[in-house]
Design an enzyme around this catalytic site. Structure first.
Site, PDB file in Angstrom:
ATOM      1  N   HIS A   1       0.838  -1.196   0.000  1.00 52.36           N
ATOM      2  CA  HIS A   1       0.000   0.000   0.000  1.00 52.36           C
ATOM      3  C   HIS A   1       0.872   1.244   0.000  1.00 52.36           C
ATOM      4  CE1 HIS A   1       0.892  -1.020   4.212  1.00 52.36           C
ATOM      5  NE2 HIS A   1       0.851   0.288   4.455  1.00 52.36           N
TER       6      HIS A   1
ATOM      7  N   CYS B   1       1.860   3.482  11.861  1.00 55.64           N
ATOM      8  CA  CYS B   1       2.828   3.205  10.797  1.00 55.64           C
ATOM      9  C   CYS B   1       2.947   4.446   9.920  1.00 55.64           C
ATOM     10  CB  CYS B   1       2.413   1.994   9.968  1.00 55.64           C
ATOM     11  SG  CYS B   1       0.927   2.229   8.965  1.00 55.64           S
TER      12      CYS B   1
END
Length: 669
Positions: free
Chosen positions: A66, A181
């Site tokens: 991603h 993240c």
């Protein structure tokens, strides 16, 4: 709101290659082909860069590559069910279900919540089983849309803070956690759900705050107060870490929260019972800088490397802006601008121009702004080295120690020593056990005050003078090199620039050149020659890889050929990191070839007296480069040498048969 996934974005039982980048390449093509991204190169580069930071494989045969990219036009899922499976870095094996999540750089909060809901669904066994059982792309689309569809009005929406229970029970241990993240789309939420599930199995009440792209709901202070320990599963700084001060802490990268949630919960329970466990201080000690890897403590070498790179990374904007302004000042005001800039700036304006007219005035202004900017180099370097070790309380002692180093003439080396000393002192003070009444004063008053006194005092009393003498002697020796010695210096600088392509060795050579840039003059052009050698050599690796992919594309994978197109611009702009994808895939052939060409370029630049008054920019700062023709020739020769060398190595320096077979398969694809 447009559909996040369509049938044309689904591939079932497909052979997409043998590596994760092969799969990402094909899924990127799907996204671009569906008109959901403006171009292949930008999206593919962003996705691969994200994959290189942290592998996206998760337990259960799942991978979620991603990224957020300016190339993405609308939030998109692309899905492939692979046959054969491909390694995405998961500990339990290869992946057969791959979801590529592509988000626009400025995606709205609602879209980001939907993207995170898909990531959360992928840790549910019934959902992944249904994906494997589906027989058509239409079934996949229906499953995904059902998973991310808005909850009914009476239901509770997907929260940013989640818990194993509606409340806490005195009989059950209580833990809190934060997950985060860099992208804030997938791993943040998957780690949260994995930790919650593991805690439920262990009979623990776990409350998680997800600091993702779609926002965060802070944990209730009462829950934090009741918690026995805190888990930080993060790849970035924890926002509001001061809320957890005093709590025993277990910290690891966010991916460990997905791969080993039960182990992290067990470690947190053990820490809660251990009076000597590491604790959160809110300013470094027991916090982020103490941890690395999969839960292990960061070693001294890793701490040193990270601190130096942090300091240099914050210093570079001052270098780039200040150096280019100084070069512009020379261009407009002439080389004597160094002697008259202060007088011109203070005594003249647009209504009272100096003798040289408007150009002389603007040149003096540009030079003075640049000189002032360059004056921050050592303090910024030292300040952010200390910041990397001790967090925000290290900034004031670090900047002050850096200013002392500059004042004493200790320069770049003094800044490093002062920053490390200030960071260590501030970190040590952060570990003090102080009364609760003083905790609030520690990071904003006590540590900056005492840390500045100790670190800067040591620089004044013991360290600054010897380092200044060493710096002066080293600079005099290096800048006094002529003939063969100068050529040897060029070779050494070239080797350093290509050795790790933007890593610590590269940064040492670059910082050395930048530190001496301001001392150059018409009478002493050696610092400018060193800067030219460093910049020219740093341009060689990406340009050489670009040329090699054009000359012999069969020796490179499709992904490398795409990277080669971007490497032309990156190399021309002196961004050595443009060669990293090639070096990561084939370090034993790419790095030696790059070092060979870069050393040739460095030697040629030093031998021919090429100069650069600009610290960055490559060919785009041609106006600041003396003897531009020889600069370009030197770069071209090094590029050709490296390109031919890497092609020769790929042809004749064979890998093991298994690796070679995999490579041939990739090229054929």
């Amino acid at each position: 709101m447009s559909r996040l996934i369509t049938e044309e974005l689904v591939l079932l039982d497909a052979n997409l290659g043998s590596t994760s980048t092969d799969v990402i390449h094909r899924l990127t093509e799907l996204v671009v082909g569906a008109g959901r991204a403006s171009g292949f190169e930008g999206l593919y580069a962003d996705a691969v860069a994200r994959e290189q930071k942290t592998a996206t494989g998760v337990p259960g045969g799942i991978a979620i590559p991603h990224c957020r990219s300016t190339a993405v036009l609308e939030p998109t899922f692309a899905m492939a069910r692979l046959d054969p499976k491909v390694n995405f870095g998961a500990k339990d094996g290869d992946a057969d279900i791959v979801f590529f999540i592509a988000a626009p750089e400025g995606a709205d909060k609602e879209h980001l919540k939907l993207l995170s809901k898909l990531a959360r669904s992928l840790v549910k066994k019934d959902f992944t089983a249904a994906l494997r059982a589906a027989t058509t792309p239409a079934e996949i689309v229906a499953l995904v849309e059902n998973a991310v569809s808005p909850a009914p009005a009476a239901a509770t929406p997907v929260p940013d803070a989640i818990t194993t229970d509606t409340g806490t029970t005195p009989e059950r241990p209580v833990l809190v956690a934060v997950t985060a993240c860099p992208t804030g789309i997938a791993h943040t939420y998957m780690a949260a759900d994995s930790l919650v599930a593991a805690a439920a199995d262990a009979g623990v009440d776990l409350h998680v705050e997800t600091q993702g792209s779609s926002g965060a709901t802070p944990l209730d202070p009462a829950i934090i107060a009741a918690a026995g320990a805190v888990i930080f599963a993060v790849d970035v700084d924890v926002r509001g870490k001061e809320r957890f001060v005093g709590k025993p802490v277990v910290q690891s990268p966010v991916k460990r929260g997905i791969d080993e949630p039960a182990e992290m919960v067990a470690e947190a329970l053990a820490a809660a019972k251990d009076p000597n466990a590491r604790r959160v201080t809110g300013y470094g000690a027991g916090g982020d800088s103490e941890f690395a890897g999969d839960g292990g403590k960061e070693g001294f070498g890793a701490v040193l490397k990270r601190a130096l790179l942090t300091g240099v990374s914050y210093m570079i904007p001052f270098v780039a802006g200040g150096g280019l302004l100084i070069a512009l000042g020379f261009l407009l005001g002439g080389y004597d601008i160094t002697d008259v800039a202060d007088t011109v700036v203070l005594e003249n304006n647009f209504g009272n121009l100096p003798e040289g007219g408007l150009a002389a005035y603007l040149g003096a202004v540009a030079f003075k702004i640049g000189a002032l900017s360059m004056g921050f180099l050592v303090p910024v370097l030292a300040g952010y080295i200390a910041f990397a070790i001790a967090d925000r309380p290290g900034l004031a002692p670090g900047f002050t120690a850096g200013a002392v180093a500059g004042f004493m003439g200790a320069g770049f080396l003094g800044g490093i020593v002062g920053g490390l000393l200030a960071g260590v002192v501030a970190h040590w003070m952060g570990s003090w056990k102080v009364p609760r009444a003083l905790r609030g004063l520690m990071p904003v008053v006590i540590i900056p005050l005492l840390g500045s006194i100790l670190a800067s005092g040591a620089m004044f009393l013991f360290l600054g003078g010897p380092i200044a003498s060493l710096t002066t002697g080293l600079n005099n020796w290096l800048t006094g090199m002529t003939g063969t010695a100068a050529i040897l210096l060029g070779v050494i600088l070239g080797l350093m620039m290509a050795f790790d392509l933007g890593g610590p060795v590269n940064k040492v050579a670059y910082s050395f050149a930048v530190a001496g840039l301001g001392t150059g003059s018409i009478a002493n052009q050696a610092p400018w020659e060193i800067m030219a050698a460093v910049m020219a050599a740093g341009m060689v690796p990406p340009l050489a890889m670009a040329l090699a992919t054009a000359l012999d594309h069969r020796r490179f994978s499709l992904a490398e050929r795409e990277n080669g197109k971007a490497a032309w611009l990156l190399g021309a702009a002196f961004i050595s990191e443009g060669a990293i994808p090639f070096a990561a895939a084939d370090p034993l052939r790419v790095i030696p070839a790059s070092m060979l060409g870069a050393s040739v370029t460095g030697a040629m630049v030093m031998a021919t007296g090429v100069t650069s008054q600009a610290p960055h920019g490559g060919i785009f700062v041609f106006f600041a480069i003396g003897n531009i023709a020889m600069f370009l020739i030197s770069v071209a020769v090094g590029v050709i040498v490296s390109a031919l060398a890497v092609i020769a190595l790929k042809r004749y320096a064979r890998k093991s048969p298994a690796v070679e077979a995999a490579g041939e398969k990739k090229v054929a694809a």
